[in-house]
Motif scaffolding. Structure first.
Motif, short mmCIF file in Angstrom:
data_model
loop_
_atom_site.label_atom_id
_atom_site.label_comp_id
_atom_site.label_asym_id
_atom_site.label_seq_id
_atom_site.Cartn_x
_atom_site.Cartn_y
_atom_site.Cartn_z
N GLY A 168 0.91 -1.08 0.04
CA GLY A 168 -0.09 0.10 -0.05
C GLY A 168 0.98 1.35 -0.19
O GLY A 168 2.16 1.18 0.47
N MET A 169 0.48 2.47 -0.55
CA MET A 169 1.22 3.46 -0.62
C MET A 169 0.27 4.82 0.13
O MET A 169 -0.86 4.74 0.06
CB MET A 169 1.50 3.74 -2.15
CG MET A 169 2.32 2.88 -2.56
SD MET A 169 4.26 2.90 -1.82
CE MET A 169 4.67 4.29 -2.45
N GLY A 170 1.08 5.66 0.72
CA GLY A 170 0.25 6.75 1.05
C GLY A 170 1.01 8.20 0.86
O GLY A 170 2.24 8.07 0.68
N TRP A 171 0.41 9.27 1.04
CA TRP A 171 0.83 10.45 0.83
C TRP A 171 0.62 11.21 2.39
O TRP A 171 -0.52 11.15 2.97
CB TRP A 171 0.47 11.31 -0.23
CG TRP A 171 0.94 11.14 -1.52
CD1 TRP A 171 0.11 10.36 -2.37
CD2 TRP A 171 1.91 11.51 -2.19
NE1 TRP A 171 0.99 10.11 -3.42
CE2 TRP A 171 1.83 10.90 -3.41
CE3 TRP A 171 3.08 12.58 -1.89
CZ2 TRP A 171 2.87 11.11 -4.38
CZ3 TRP A 171 3.99 12.72 -2.77
CH2 TRP A 171 3.92 12.13 -4.06
N TYR A 188 -2.17 -3.23 2.26
CA TYR A 188 -3.33 -2.57 2.42
C TYR A 188 -2.67 -1.05 2.67
O TYR A 188 -1.64 -0.62 2.44
CB TYR A 188 -4.22 -2.86 3.54
CG TYR A 188 -5.87 -2.18 3.04
CD1 TYR A 188 -6.15 -1.50 4.29
CD2 TYR A 188 -6.51 -2.43 2.28
CE1 TYR A 188 -7.43 -0.88 4.27
CE2 TYR A 188 -7.73 -1.94 2.24
CZ TYR A 188 -8.15 -1.01 3.25
OH TYR A 188 -9.47 -0.52 3.13
N TYR A 189 -3.35 -0.25 3.37
CA TYR A 189 -2.74 1.04 3.84
C TYR A 189 -2.98 1.28 5.24
O TYR A 189 -4.07 0.86 5.83
CB TYR A 189 -3.05 2.23 2.77
CG TYR A 189 -4.73 2.49 2.75
CD1 TYR A 189 -5.59 1.95 1.74
CD2 TYR A 189 -5.30 3.30 3.69
CE1 TYR A 189 -6.85 2.22 1.65
CE2 TYR A 189 -6.46 3.81 3.84
CZ TYR A 189 -7.38 3.15 2.68
OH TYR A 189 -8.73 3.43 2.62
N SER A 190 -2.53 2.55 5.55
CA SER A 190 -2.79 3.11 7.20
C SER A 190 -3.13 4.27 7.12
O SER A 190 -2.62 5.03 6.03
CB SER A 190 -1.82 2.65 7.94
OG SER A 190 -2.02 3.47 9.19
N THR A 191 -3.73 4.94 7.80
CA THR A 191 -3.76 6.40 8.02
C THR A 191 -2.83 6.97 8.86
O THR A 191 -2.78 8.23 9.12
CB THR A 191 -5.41 6.94 8.25
OG1 THR A 191 -5.65 6.64 9.70
CG2 THR A 191 -6.19 6.60 7.22
N ARG A 192 -2.10 6.09 9.49
CA ARG A 192 -0.99 6.53 10.61
C ARG A 192 0.48 6.42 9.99
O ARG A 192 0.75 5.48 9.31
CB ARG A 192 -1.38 5.50 11.77
CG ARG A 192 -2.43 6.02 12.62
CD ARG A 192 -2.46 5.12 13.84
NE ARG A 192 -3.67 5.25 14.30
CZ ARG A 192 -4.03 4.59 15.70
NH1 ARG A 192 -3.19 4.20 16.38
NH2 ARG A 192 -5.17 5.01 16.28
N SER A 193 1.17 7.28 10.54
CA SER A 193 2.42 7.13 9.59
C SER A 193 3.05 6.05 10.24
O SER A 193 4.29 5.69 9.62
CB SER A 193 3.18 8.42 10.13
OG SER A 193 3.30 8.81 11.65
N SER A 194 2.84 5.47 11.35
CA SER A 194 3.31 4.15 12.01
C SER A 194 3.23 3.00 11.18
O SER A 194 3.92 2.00 11.36
CB SER A 194 2.91 4.01 13.25
OG SER A 194 1.50 3.93 13.34
N GLY A 195 2.16 3.23 10.18
CA GLY A 195 1.98 1.80 9.35
C GLY A 195 2.83 2.12 7.97
O GLY A 195 2.35 1.26 7.24
N TYR A 196 3.73 3.06 8.06
CA TYR A 196 4.63 2.96 6.77
C TYR A 196 6.04 2.49 7.05
O TYR A 196 6.52 3.04 8.18
CB TYR A 196 4.45 4.23 6.19
CG TYR A 196 2.96 4.41 5.47
CD1 TYR A 196 2.00 4.73 6.32
CD2 TYR A 196 2.68 4.37 4.41
CE1 TYR A 196 0.63 5.15 5.98
CE2 TYR A 196 1.26 4.27 3.78
CZ TYR A 196 0.43 4.64 4.69
OH TYR A 196 -0.89 4.70 4.23
#
Length: 122
Positions: free
Chosen positions: A31-34, A101-109
């Motif tokens: 998963g990827m996030g910004w 999947y992805y997380s909305t928390r920075s700790s998930g990256y």
């Protein structure tokens, strides 16, 4: 490694498209996030996408204005930003999630890019 690009100076109401090119240990299975960090503030979640693009999530502040997408053939994630306002001014970071999947928390990256600066003038 993650390489973010596409930031710049734009007037309020304008648009920008950020890109994040992944290589090395990051893969299309993540998963990827910004996230973004404004001066003097904490890093906040902006948007994220699951490994296959089938699921996305957005911060309330950007819903309806920002769109996250990915092209796994190019190992690249995008953030299309429209109707920008001065409150969107920040350094934008892309990150690779711990799982598919992805997380909305920075700790998930696990991995983070170097950031790209977006400045919105009024």
């Amino acid at each position: 490694q993650l390489q973010a690009s596409g930031g710049g100076l734009v007037q309020a109401g304008g648009s920008l498209k950020l890109s994040c090119a992944a290589s090395g240990r990051t893969s299309s299975n993540n998963g990827m996030g910004w996230f973004r960090q404004a001066p003097g503030k904490e890093r906040d979640f902006v948007a994220a996408v699951s490994w296959n693009g089938g699921s996305t999530g957005y911060a309330d502040s950007v819903k309806g204005r920002f769109t996250i997408s990915r092209d796994n053939a190019k190992n690249t994630v995008y953030l299309q930003m429209t109707s920008l306002n001065p409150e969107d001014t920040a350094v934008y970071y892309c990150a690779a999630a711990l799982g598919s999947y992805y997380s909305t928390r920075s700790s998930g990256y696990r991995y983070w890019g170097q950031g790209t600066l977006v400045t919105v003038s009024s």
